[in-house]
Design a protein around this motif. Sequence first.
Motif, mmCIF file in Angstrom:
data_model
loop_
_atom_site.group_PDB
_atom_site.id
_atom_site.type_symbol
_atom_site.label_atom_id
_atom_site.label_comp_id
_atom_site.label_asym_id
_atom_site.label_seq_id
_atom_site.Cartn_x
_atom_site.Cartn_y
_atom_site.Cartn_z
ATOM 1 N N ASN B 35 0.831 -1.117 0.038
ATOM 2 C CA ASN B 35 -0.430 -0.059 0.291
ATOM 3 C C ASN B 35 0.861 1.078 0.130
ATOM 4 O O ASN B 35 1.240 1.876 1.407
ATOM 5 N N PRO B 36 1.287 1.689 -1.183
ATOM 6 C CA PRO B 36 2.559 2.636 -1.146
ATOM 7 C C PRO B 36 1.780 3.751 -0.508
ATOM 8 O O PRO B 36 2.647 5.013 -0.335
ATOM 9 N N GLU B 37 0.704 4.525 -0.819
ATOM 10 C CA GLU B 37 0.121 5.047 0.894
ATOM 11 C C GLU B 37 0.690 4.940 1.516
ATOM 12 O O GLU B 37 1.406 6.860 1.755
ATOM 13 N N LEU B 42 8.838 9.440 2.803
ATOM 14 C CA LEU B 42 8.294 9.957 2.564
ATOM 15 C C LEU B 42 8.096 11.184 3.869
ATOM 16 O O LEU B 42 7.522 12.320 3.008
ATOM 17 N N ILE B 43 7.441 9.856 5.001
ATOM 18 C CA ILE B 43 7.157 11.174 6.029
ATOM 19 C C ILE B 43 7.870 11.423 6.736
ATOM 20 O O ILE B 43 7.808 12.375 6.929
ATOM 21 N N SER B 58 -2.992 12.898 8.723
ATOM 22 C CA SER B 58 -2.773 11.644 7.658
ATOM 23 C C SER B 58 -3.660 10.773 8.304
ATOM 24 O O SER B 58 -3.542 10.746 9.245
ATOM 25 N N SER B 59 -4.421 9.938 7.815
ATOM 26 C CA SER B 59 -4.468 8.665 8.320
ATOM 27 C C SER B 59 -3.563 7.720 8.034
ATOM 28 O O SER B 59 -3.558 6.877 8.553
ATOM 29 N N TYR B 60 -2.479 7.606 7.438
ATOM 30 C CA TYR B 60 -2.033 6.828 6.714
ATOM 31 C C TYR B 60 -0.447 6.555 7.482
ATOM 32 O O TYR B 60 -0.378 5.728 8.051
#
Lengths: 293, 167
Positions: B35-37, B42-43, B58-60
């Motif tokens: 799940n690349p999200e 990136l975070i 964000s929810s990720y």
Amino acid sequence: MNEDNSNGFALFLGCTIPLRYPFIESASRKVLNALNIKIKDLPFGCCPDPNGVQSFHDDTWILLAARNLCIAEEENLDILTLCNGCYETLKVANFKLQNNKEVRNKINKILAEMGKEYRGIIRVRHILQLLYELRDKISNMVVRPLFDYRFATHYGCHLLRPFEILQTDNPEHPIILDELVQVLNGTIVPYLKKGMCCGAGLYSIDYNTSLEIIREKMVEVNRTKADAMVVTCPTCFRQYESGQFLVRKNVGEYYGKNGKGIPIVYYTELLAFALNYNMSDEFKQHHVKLPFP
Amino acid sequence: MTEHPKIILDRILSPARVCYQCSTCAGGCPVFCNNPEMNPRLIIEKLILGQVEEVLTSSYIWNCGFCLICTQRCPQGVDLAHILVDLKNLSVKRGNTPVGVLDEMKTLYLTGLTQESSKTVLNRRKKLNLPEIQYPDLSEIQKIMDVSGFNDLLKLNLRKEETSEPL
Ligand code: SF4
Ligand code: SF4
């Protein structure tokens, strides 16, 4: 601190084993009894969960862990866990409390309200570590060797990480479970993605990704045609034991002999069987029939 | 025992600054691969660039399963897994806990355990000749959770949920 554990251990069952998979508890008690390890049951609470509770409120996570450690300290017993999650939480919390005076004082201030004090006098161990130390003894006790069977092993994240604190085994290339299966004369099959996480931390948040993570591993284990997969944690057990059928429902993939599923077994169940205990009541509670007679 | 969110943010940000964006963390992350999200590299990049608010809302961040592979492998010693724990703790303070986690926390508060007992399992225990379960002292556990602020956070998050029932 009693290095040789002749006084035995405080058995830390956690939540999942006694309330969902009592057969893991039963097998573990049999094995500990056979090896003459004394155990004491104490009214512990949730360890608590290193992922959910720590993510929600890390102060409460360490407080509840400290409370459990105090309960074992009062008996002057080291803690023996059967679950990777309990092992990580209690060992990491114990480490932080032992080494960080500021945290310890803060925690003890609150625990004092319930007449408790964390002192830092006990160790936290996973049953796998104890069994590994006793492997020569175990080897001499095997009555039903597992010569005819091939196993894929899965260690689980929280048995190995954070390595700096847990020091269980090499976190990228662990061997203790493999050797413990070999002690029972079982054959270990190598497979890709052996170090892959079981995805449990995601199960209640991102169900589909959690199933994808299960699937990645099952595909590789399936390729090996192993007779069973051996785990050391009830949460990993749940992910693979029932998770493989959720994957089947989701993507229509079938694993195991005749597509009936890959049997998942907790290490002490295997050991109890090899030590000649009648395990039929325990094995009956598995979804997928184990290959043993 | 609560720290000011600003102090926590500083604590989160300073150890992240040594990240050189090699992406070893993402490469080993079981979640990112499916799940690349949810991209740990990136975070960290966003945190360094000051896009803290975006990350925090964000929810990720909740999609991290806390497997600690990223922390173990980061060549720069960035403890991503615990940075994510800190971020989730802040997200809880805003009442943004996902339902699945919230359910577990509710069970923990009400029983001192995270699994509920069922008759079937208790019968199985009897069949296996297992001893009675030694349940914990719930009042003590709840007292800890009241003093630590856990209970307040639980109420805050339950209130945010439309289906919330009062404790
Ligand atoms: S592994 Fe470490 S240095 Fe590399 S991108 Fe991730 S956080 Fe940055
Ligand atoms: S701890 Fe979280 S971010 Fe790091 S590898 Fe595991 S799931 Fe990915």
